[in-house]
Design a protein around this motif. Structure first.
Motif, PDB file in Angstrom:
ATOM      1  N   GLN A  72      58.277   8.468  34.877  1.00 34.42           N
ATOM      2  CA  GLN A  72      58.833   7.324  34.157  1.00 34.42           C
ATOM      3  C   GLN A  72      58.291   6.033  34.756  1.00 34.42           C
ATOM      4  O   GLN A  72      57.881   5.982  35.914  1.00 34.42           O
ATOM      5  N   TYR A  73      58.268   4.993  33.949  1.00 33.21           N
ATOM      6  CA  TYR A  73      57.798   3.691  34.397  1.00 33.21           C
ATOM      7  C   TYR A  73      58.982   2.858  34.883  1.00 33.21           C
ATOM      8  O   TYR A  73      60.142   3.167  34.610  1.00 33.21           O
ATOM      9  N   ILE A  74      58.654   1.772  35.581  1.00 30.14           N
ATOM     10  CA  ILE A  74      59.664   0.872  36.123  1.00 30.14           C
ATOM     11  C   ILE A  74      59.597  -0.441  35.360  1.00 30.14           C
ATOM     12  O   ILE A  74      58.573  -1.124  35.363  1.00 30.14           O
ATOM     13  N   ALA A  75      60.690  -0.791  34.687  1.00 32.14           N
ATOM     14  CA  ALA A  75      60.757  -2.068  33.969  1.00 32.14           C
ATOM     15  C   ALA A  75      60.927  -3.204  34.982  1.00 32.14           C
ATOM     16  O   ALA A  75      61.283  -2.974  36.141  1.00 32.14           O
ATOM     17  N   ALA A  76      60.699  -4.427  34.544  1.00 38.96           N
ATOM     18  CA  ALA A  76      60.787  -5.594  35.428  1.00 38.96           C
ATOM     19  C   ALA A  76      62.166  -5.724  36.074  1.00 38.96           C
ATOM     20  O   ALA A  76      62.289  -6.207  37.194  1.00 38.96           O
ATOM     21  N   VAL A  81      62.100   3.460  32.387  1.00 35.29           N
ATOM     22  CA  VAL A  81      61.797   3.483  30.958  1.00 35.29           C
ATOM     23  C   VAL A  81      60.730   4.558  30.731  1.00 35.29           C
ATOM     24  O   VAL A  81      60.052   4.985  31.672  1.00 35.29           O
ATOM     25  N   PRO A  82      60.551   4.987  29.495  1.00 37.14           N
ATOM     26  CA  PRO A  82      59.519   5.998  29.223  1.00 37.14           C
ATOM     27  C   PRO A  82      58.126   5.488  29.615  1.00 37.14           C
ATOM     28  O   PRO A  82      57.850   4.282  29.567  1.00 37.14           O
ATOM     29  N   SER A  83      57.285   6.419  29.999  1.00 35.63           N
ATOM     30  CA  SER A  83      55.928   6.025  30.396  1.00 35.63           C
ATOM     31  C   SER A  83      55.221   5.341  29.233  1.00 35.63           C
ATOM     32  O   SER A  83      55.437   5.666  28.074  1.00 35.63           O
ATOM     33  N   GLY A  84      54.402   4.351  29.548  1.00 38.99           N
ATOM     34  CA  GLY A  84      53.658   3.610  28.545  1.00 38.99           C
ATOM     35  C   GLY A  84      54.437   2.471  27.920  1.00 38.99           C
ATOM     36  O   GLY A  84      53.920   1.773  27.049  1.00 38.99           O
TER      37      GLY A  84
END
Length: 146
Positions: A72-76, A81-84
């Protein structure tokens, strides 16, 4: 049985044995010295343990994100959040070292990433909760050291 207080003695009675008084104070003195020695021993054995603990805290690592949410990605704002997801950052390729996180906590930046990614990763770390990988490491960094 005789009460040996000054009030119970009649004039002319001898004073209590001076040797008994010295023995009692000697015992008290000896006891104080033994307690002092025991206290010093405790201090000498605790200090290295605290130093070792402080050193181990600075070598722990914090995965971003934890293994259960890898990919998973890291929001600001530090949420996952979902990757991409546009505007979000890919996960850290390796766990962050406690020493680097400590620098970032004090206004610095995580090494090898730009300022925005560093802030996002730190927001993620600040949101860690008990039971999440890296939480204990982060909590230890926040403990005051004496």
């Amino acid at each position: 049985m005789s009460d040996d207080t000054p009030e119970s003695r009649t004039p002319g009675d001898p004073a209590p044995d001076a040797a008994a008084t010295d023995t009692a104070s000697g015992t008290t003195r000896r006891r104080a010295l033994m307690l002092g020695a025991a206290g010093a021993t405790a201090v000498l054995s605790i200090r290295p343990a605290l130093a070792q603990t402080a050193a181990s805290v600075m070598t722990c690592e914090i995965p971003v994100p934890d293994a259960g949410r890898a990919g998973q990605y890291i929001a600001a704002d530090g949420t996952l959040v979902p990757s991409g997801t546009p505007g979000a950052f890919p996960p850290s390729p390796r766990p962050l070292k406690a020493a680097d996180v400590k620098v970032a906590m004090n206004g610095g930046q995580l090494p090898g990433v730009d300022a925005d990614r560093s802030r996002a990763y730190m927001q993620y770390i600040r949101r860690l909760q008990s039971g999440t990988s890296g939480f204990t490491c982060f909590a230890s960094l926040q403990m005051p050291r004496g």
